[in-house]
Design a protein around this motif. Structure first.
Motif, PDB file in Angstrom:
ATOM      1  N   HIS A  49       0.350  -1.255   0.137  1.00 54.96           N
ATOM      2  CA  HIS A  49      -0.187  -0.183  -0.236  1.00 54.96           C
ATOM      3  C   HIS A  49       1.283   1.690   0.250  1.00 54.96           C
ATOM      4  N   GLU A  50       2.080   1.724   0.740  1.00 52.81           N
ATOM      5  CA  GLU A  50       2.676   2.555   1.363  1.00 52.81           C
ATOM      6  C   GLU A  50       3.608   2.845  -0.447  1.00 52.81           C
ATOM      7  N   ARG A  51       3.216   0.936  -0.997  1.00 51.18           N
ATOM      8  CA  ARG A  51       4.636   1.500  -2.152  1.00 51.18           C
ATOM      9  C   ARG A  51       3.866   2.607  -3.169  1.00 51.18           C
ATOM     10  N   LEU A  52       2.752   1.547  -2.809  1.00 49.81           N
ATOM     11  CA  LEU A  52       1.457   1.839  -4.597  1.00 49.81           C
ATOM     12  C   LEU A  52       1.348   3.565  -4.329  1.00 49.81           C
ATOM     13  N   VAL A  53       0.776   4.369  -2.853  1.00 55.72           N
ATOM     14  CA  VAL A  53       0.617   6.031  -2.322  1.00 55.72           C
ATOM     15  C   VAL A  53       1.447   6.316  -2.765  1.00 55.72           C
ATOM     16  N   SER A  54       2.984   5.783  -3.310  1.00 56.83           N
ATOM     17  CA  SER A  54       4.229   7.288  -3.409  1.00 56.83           C
ATOM     18  C   SER A  54       4.294   6.951  -4.379  1.00 56.83           C
ATOM     19  N   PHE A  55       3.747   6.354  -5.355  1.00 54.05           N
ATOM     20  CA  PHE A  55       4.140   5.708  -6.719  1.00 54.05           C
ATOM     21  C   PHE A  55       3.416   6.648  -7.692  1.00 54.05           C
ATOM     22  N   PHE A  56       2.027   7.073  -7.130  1.00 54.18           N
ATOM     23  CA  PHE A  56       1.354   7.617  -7.727  1.00 54.18           C
ATOM     24  C   PHE A  56       0.701   8.506  -7.197  1.00 54.18           C
TER      25      PHE A  56
END
Length: 56
Positions: A49-56
């Motif tokens: 989740h954290e990776r996806l949030v920081s990616f987008f």
């Protein structure tokens, strides 16, 4: 045993084997990043989740 060796030496088997090797070694993230590895199961939901949030 001879049947197996004959199968492994067949041109259609060798073509599929070469293509599979190429696919496994594809650098999905771009040149120099190394081949893609399946490690999604070892990453927690929160980390994903954290990776996806920081990616987008």
């Amino acid at each position: 045993m001879e049947e197996i060796l004959e199968y492994l030496g067949a041109s259609d088997f060798l073509a599929r084997s070469r293509q599979a090797t190429t696919n496994r070694n594809t650098e999905v993230e771009g040149p120099g990043t190394g081949p893609s590895k399946h490690d999604g199961g070892s990453v927690s939901f929160l980390t994903t989740h954290e990776r996806l949030v920081s990616f987008f």
